[in-house]
Design an enzyme around this catalytic site. Structure first.
Site, PDB file in Angstrom:
ATOM      1  N   ASP A 388       4.960  10.908  -5.618  1.00  0.00           N
ATOM      2  CA  ASP A 388       6.032  10.308  -4.826  1.00  0.00           C
ATOM      3  C   ASP A 388       5.553  10.112  -3.381  1.00  0.00           C
ATOM      4  O   ASP A 388       4.922  11.011  -2.804  1.00  0.00           O
ATOM      5  CB  ASP A 388       7.268  11.210  -4.844  1.00  0.00           C
ATOM      6  CG  ASP A 388       8.452  10.555  -4.166  1.00  0.00           C
ATOM      7  OD1 ASP A 388       9.110   9.724  -4.826  1.00  0.00           O
ATOM      8  OD2 ASP A 388       8.711  10.866  -2.989  1.00  0.00           O
ATOM      9  N   ASN A 396      10.100   2.043   5.306  1.00  0.00           N
ATOM     10  CA  ASN A 396      10.828   0.772   5.229  1.00  0.00           C
ATOM     11  C   ASN A 396      11.666   0.530   6.487  1.00  0.00           C
ATOM     12  O   ASN A 396      11.699  -0.588   7.018  1.00  0.00           O
ATOM     13  CB  ASN A 396      11.735   0.760   3.996  1.00  0.00           C
ATOM     14  CG  ASN A 396      10.963   0.504   2.703  1.00  0.00           C
ATOM     15  OD1 ASN A 396       9.941  -0.178   2.708  1.00  0.00           O
ATOM     16  ND2 ASN A 396      11.448   1.059   1.606  1.00  0.00           N
ATOM     17  N   HIS A 401      10.423  -3.721   5.056  1.00  0.00           N
ATOM     18  CA  HIS A 401      10.230  -3.635   3.600  1.00  0.00           C
ATOM     19  C   HIS A 401       8.944  -4.327   3.169  1.00  0.00           C
ATOM     20  O   HIS A 401       8.353  -3.954   2.138  1.00  0.00           O
ATOM     21  CB  HIS A 401      11.433  -4.258   2.873  1.00  0.00           C
ATOM     22  CG  HIS A 401      12.641  -3.388   2.897  1.00  0.00           C
ATOM     23  ND1 HIS A 401      12.829  -2.364   1.997  1.00  0.00           N
ATOM     24  CD2 HIS A 401      13.718  -3.367   3.729  1.00  0.00           C
ATOM     25  CE1 HIS A 401      13.973  -1.745   2.250  1.00  0.00           C
ATOM     26  NE2 HIS A 401      14.533  -2.350   3.307  1.00  0.00           N
ATOM     27  N   ASP A 405       6.275  -2.637   0.769  1.00  0.00           N
ATOM     28  CA  ASP A 405       5.691  -3.206  -0.456  1.00  0.00           C
ATOM     29  C   ASP A 405       4.171  -3.124  -0.424  1.00  0.00           C
ATOM     30  O   ASP A 405       3.533  -2.825  -1.440  1.00  0.00           O
ATOM     31  CB  ASP A 405       6.124  -4.670  -0.612  1.00  0.00           C
ATOM     32  CG  ASP A 405       7.568  -4.805  -1.059  1.00  0.00           C
ATOM     33  OD1 ASP A 405       8.165  -3.781  -1.458  1.00  0.00           O
ATOM     34  OD2 ASP A 405       8.102  -5.934  -1.009  1.00  0.00           O
ATOM     35  N   ARG A 420     -10.142   7.883 -14.241  1.00  0.00           N
ATOM     36  CA  ARG A 420     -11.245   7.653 -15.157  1.00  0.00           C
ATOM     37  C   ARG A 420     -10.856   6.530 -16.116  1.00  0.00           C
ATOM     38  O   ARG A 420      -9.699   6.114 -16.178  1.00  0.00           O
ATOM     39  CB  ARG A 420     -11.542   8.918 -15.966  1.00  0.00           C
ATOM     40  CG  ARG A 420     -11.894  10.149 -15.144  1.00  0.00           C
ATOM     41  CD  ARG A 420     -11.905  11.376 -16.043  1.00  0.00           C
ATOM     42  NE  ARG A 420     -10.600  11.583 -16.674  1.00  0.00           N
ATOM     43  CZ  ARG A 420     -10.363  12.438 -17.664  1.00  0.00           C
ATOM     44  NH1 ARG A 420     -11.358  13.169 -18.148  1.00  0.00           N
ATOM     45  NH2 ARG A 420      -9.155  12.563 -18.165  1.00  0.00           N
ATOM     46  N   GLU A 431       9.388   4.354  -5.387  1.00  0.00           N
ATOM     47  CA  GLU A 431       8.145   4.793  -4.748  1.00  0.00           C
ATOM     48  C   GLU A 431       7.443   5.886  -5.559  1.00  0.00           C
ATOM     49  O   GLU A 431       6.565   6.588  -5.058  1.00  0.00           O
ATOM     50  CB  GLU A 431       8.417   5.309  -3.332  1.00  0.00           C
ATOM     51  CG  GLU A 431       9.261   6.572  -3.249  1.00  0.00           C
ATOM     52  CD  GLU A 431      10.747   6.270  -3.163  1.00  0.00           C
ATOM     53  OE1 GLU A 431      11.491   7.117  -2.651  1.00  0.00           O
ATOM     54  OE2 GLU A 431      11.170   5.183  -3.621  1.00  0.00           O
ATOM     55  N   ARG A 451      -7.522  15.753  -5.305  1.00  0.00           N
ATOM     56  CA  ARG A 451      -8.399  14.677  -4.825  1.00  0.00           C
ATOM     57  C   ARG A 451      -7.597  13.427  -4.512  1.00  0.00           C
ATOM     58  O   ARG A 451      -7.852  12.737  -3.518  1.00  0.00           O
ATOM     59  CB  ARG A 451      -9.471  14.361  -5.876  1.00  0.00           C
ATOM     60  CG  ARG A 451     -10.585  15.398  -5.966  1.00  0.00           C
ATOM     61  CD  ARG A 451     -11.773  14.865  -6.746  1.00  0.00           C
ATOM     62  NE  ARG A 451     -11.420  14.497  -8.119  1.00  0.00           N
ATOM     63  CZ  ARG A 451     -11.440  15.326  -9.145  1.00  0.00           C
ATOM     64  NH1 ARG A 451     -11.786  16.603  -8.962  1.00  0.00           N
ATOM     65  NH2 ARG A 451     -11.123  14.914 -10.357  1.00  0.00           N
TER      66      ARG A 451
END
Length: 510
Positions: A388, A396, A401, A405, A420, A431, A451
């Site tokens: 998230d 935003n 916005h 995007d 991978r 989101e 990572r």
């Protein structure tokens, strides 16, 4: 009256029965009505898939190739979505038949092979028989006769002893065509001994198919088997016997289709040619041309008629029919190219629609629907990351916005790079993103999530907007800790909430 009022299952059973007996018009009318009702929400998806499969086969039987391919591809998509491999295999068989009919032999073999793999995966005997029969028929069309015989033999092993005479008959007749093809190859190579052996085997199989069709009262199968048997016996050098055989089947213009009638007339004409009865051959070939319902049948018979006139010494008529054969050949080749293009366009359009329905238009990643389909196949060595964007509403509100995007697009790119080849990144909604890690231990999943978190934090977001900084929170769940997919997602969601509640820009796994 809606089909549902008489029982949709019974209606589709009736449509399938009519299809099995080559009454494609009735099958198409009944199954087509079910499709319309299913699209209106009257019937569930499995009913729609079954109806579309029947529609695909019915259109194929009427040489309506683009329509057949469109229905087959839609059916395949639904069968895949609901996880019915047997249904998918039978729909793929229809697609393979269309592909070989429009001259795409390599694609047809690939589709038929996939149908067999899918049928084997389902463990469904009827689907496996259908796939073997389809492979045999495709191999005949592309002159791979040994493969045809092999697939039909394996199909017969499945079909015999299971009270499925129609399936056995279709396999026997297809296999007979394979042996006749092998005989013609052997004869062309000067190996008459092998040619006679192959013709003998082809005759035996066609004879068995003929007797089975007679026992079951399947006139269409009987007609095809009789004609094939007659041709095999004539090629073996026994035209008198072949003619006697042909006379055991009495053509009925009321019950027999024009295709059956012209097939028999053409076969009889070829036998007359072998007997040296050229005037009779010319007469039945001429009648076959008058009755031919398609240009392909007419083209074949014009070729035979040219040979008959040549044998009879009428070279002017022979040349005239050769020219008509040539004109039809060129027109059919052109029309075949157009059909090929139409089928290719249907496949491309369907593939595009399929991709669009499973991919997020903003990020290009698979969407929630595609993710659900992937997760539907349970794997105990799999981990899921729920990702998230931290304080995305603030992004935003502060930057616009449009910037928001672009942040989502860039994050989708980062996720894709971090995965991978065996992993899948998807947009989960808003989101939120998800990453499915296959063949991954729990510790490895935590390392991968960390990572990813670091890659997002250190990315130069200033290239999107001055002063912009983006971080993510990640919830990790491993399949080894839960019994099913809903529990796996629920655990990842709880861990995502934990990561956010603990201060954001972190990974959580419990």
């Amino acid at each position: 009256m809606a089909v549902v009022e008489i029982g949709v299952s019974e209606a589709l059973d009736h449509a399938q029965e009519r299809l099995d007996w080559f009454d494609t018009s009735t099958a198409l009318a009944v199954a087509g009505r079910v499709v319309e009702e299913a699209r209106a929400g009257v019937h569930p998806e499995p009913v729609l898939a079954r109806a579309l499969t029947i529609v695909a086969w019915a259109h194929r039987g009427q040489d309506e190739h683009p329509e057949s391919m469109k229905a087959a591809l839609e059916a395949i998509e639904i069968w895949q979505r609901i996880g019915d491999q047997a249904g998918e295999a039978i729909a793929r068989c229809a697609a393979a038949r269309v592909l070989v009919a429009v001259g795409q032999g390599d694609e047809a073999i690939a589709e038929a092979d996939l149908a067999l793999v899918t049928a084997d995966g389902a463990g469904d005997r009827a689907a496996r028989i259908k796939a073997r029969t389809t492979l045999g028929a495709v191999c005949v069309h592309i002159a791979q006769y040994e493969l045809c015989v092999e697939h039909c033999l394996r199909g017969l092993d499945l079909a015999r002893g299971h009270a499925d005479d129609l399936a056995v008959g279709a396999l026997l007749d297809t296999m007979a065509c394979g042996h006749i093809g092998l005989a013609e190859h052997a004869r062309a190579a000067g190996d008459e001994e092998t040619a006679q052996a192959e013709l003998k085997r082809g005759s035996e199989l066609s004879s068995e198919a003929m007797m089975m069709a007679r026992k079951n009262g399947h006139r269409r199968y009987e007609a095809v088997a009789v004609a094939n048997l007659g041709e095999a016996v004539a090629l073996a050098g026994r035209p008198d016997e072949a003619l006697e055989l042909m006379e055991t089947f009495y053509l009925d213009p009321v019950r027999d289709s024009r295709a059956v009638v012209t097939h028999h007339l053409d076969s009889r004409g070829c036998i007359y040619l072998e007997l040296g009865r050229y005037d009779e051959a010319i007469a039945v070939f001429s009648e076959a041309i008058e009755l031919a319902e398609g240009e392909t049948a007419a083209m074949i018979t014009h070729d035979h008629l040219a040979h008959a006139y040549e044998k009879a010494g009428d070279l002017r008529q022979a040349l005239d029919h050769f020219k008509q054969w040539r004109g039809l050949f060129e027109r059919i080749a052109s029309e075949a190219a157009q059909r090929n293009a139409s089928v290719a366009a249907v496949r491309f359009e369907t593939a595009q629609l399929r991709r669009e329905s499973r991919h997020d238009s903003l990020t290009g990643l698979p969407n929630r629907r595609a993710l659900d389909e992937l997760l539907a196949v349970w794997a105990g060595d799999r981990a899921v990351l729920l990702v998230d964007v931290d304080r995305f509403k603030q992004v935003n509100d502060t930057f616009s916005h449009l910037v928001g995007d672009e942040v989502l697009r860039r994050l989708g790119m980062l996720l894709g790079i971090a995965c991978r080849a065996s992993d899948t990144a998807a947009r989960y909604g808003g989101e939120e993103f998800a990453v499915v890690l296959d063949q991954m231990e729990a510790d490895g999943a935590m390392d991968a999530a960390e990572r990813l978190r670091a890659a997002v934090e250190t990315y130069d977001w200033g290239t999107v907007a001055d002063g912009l900084a983006i971080t993510i929170s990640v919830g990790v769940a491993h399949a080894a800790k839960v019994p099913d997919v809903p529990a796996l997602i629920a655990l990842a969601d709880r861990n995502l909430y934990c990561a956010k509640k603990s201060g954001r820009n972190r990974v959580c796994m419990h």
